[in-house]
Design a protein around this motif. Sequence first.
Motif, PDB file in Angstrom:
ATOM      1  N   ALA A  80      30.461  51.210  42.937  1.00 50.31           N
ATOM      2  CA  ALA A  80      31.882  51.549  42.944  1.00 50.31           C
ATOM      3  C   ALA A  80      32.158  52.486  41.783  1.00 50.31           C
ATOM      4  O   ALA A  80      32.051  52.094  40.620  1.00 50.31           O
ATOM      5  CB  ALA A  80      32.736  50.290  42.841  1.00 50.31           C
ATOM      6  N   THR A 123      37.364  52.560  42.569  1.00 56.41           N
ATOM      7  CA  THR A 123      37.938  51.502  41.736  1.00 56.41           C
ATOM      8  C   THR A 123      38.771  52.057  40.591  1.00 56.41           C
ATOM      9  O   THR A 123      39.408  51.281  39.874  1.00 56.41           O
ATOM     10  CB  THR A 123      36.824  50.624  41.167  1.00 56.41           C
ATOM     11  N   VAL A 130      37.379  44.320  41.538  1.00 52.16           N
ATOM     12  CA  VAL A 130      36.335  44.201  42.557  1.00 52.16           C
ATOM     13  C   VAL A 130      35.988  42.735  42.801  1.00 52.16           C
ATOM     14  O   VAL A 130      35.836  41.949  41.862  1.00 52.16           O
ATOM     15  CB  VAL A 130      35.068  44.970  42.147  1.00 52.16           C
ATOM     16  N   PHE A 139      38.249  45.863  46.773  1.00 53.24           N
ATOM     17  CA  PHE A 139      38.663  46.541  45.538  1.00 53.24           C
ATOM     18  C   PHE A 139      40.066  47.121  45.696  1.00 53.24           C
ATOM     19  O   PHE A 139      40.617  47.186  46.807  1.00 53.24           O
ATOM     20  CB  PHE A 139      37.681  47.653  45.173  1.00 53.24           C
TER      21      PHE A 139
END
Length: 206
Positions: A80, A123, A130, A139
């Motif tokens: 992420a 993110t 998350v 997320f």
Amino acid sequence: SVTDLFRSNSKSFGKPHFYIDGFAERVNDTSIIYSDPTNLESYNIFYTSFSPLVNNFFDLPAKYGDIDYMADAGDQIYTAQNSKIGKIQVDKSLTTTASASDTLNLSREVLNSARFYLEDVGTDGNPESVTWANNTLYFVDKSRGVVASAGEQGMQFISSAGIDKFFKRYFKKHGNQEVRITTGYNPFSEELLVSLMKESNTNERV
């Protein structure tokens, strides 16, 4: 002395380090560095062994921002970044054929074949947003005002189910403030819980 059992003139200078001329220390927030392999059946541990003689790193595109979170999915790793969600193959590689289908191959490289979801969401510097559950990455992207999930079935925008305007309005109102975003997954009710808190007053409900 080397030990306290007998007197000697030997000195321990600690762990040896490599010297490579021209190299300098740098911070790369989009790179994954891994150690030498460790045999689980052996007493020799190599989790802290990072040899500069091998390419023990894997770089992700810097244009997607820092890596905020990584999740272990067995034969692949979910990553992420600030504006992108991706997957990296572990000990395997993907080859795209002329018919646009992917072929899975064994590889000598530890990490290989990064693939990214088409949606430009991530993110956004909030790793606490998350939650990893059921091989799915949940997320929150506060810049785009969305709550999403990424899994084998693709990307889904959870906030589009009737609460899209609420999140967009909230993040627009508090866009210039530090907001702590936490999520959690209830496996019994199969619900995703999202908490929004101001950093200056994290114990206050907003």
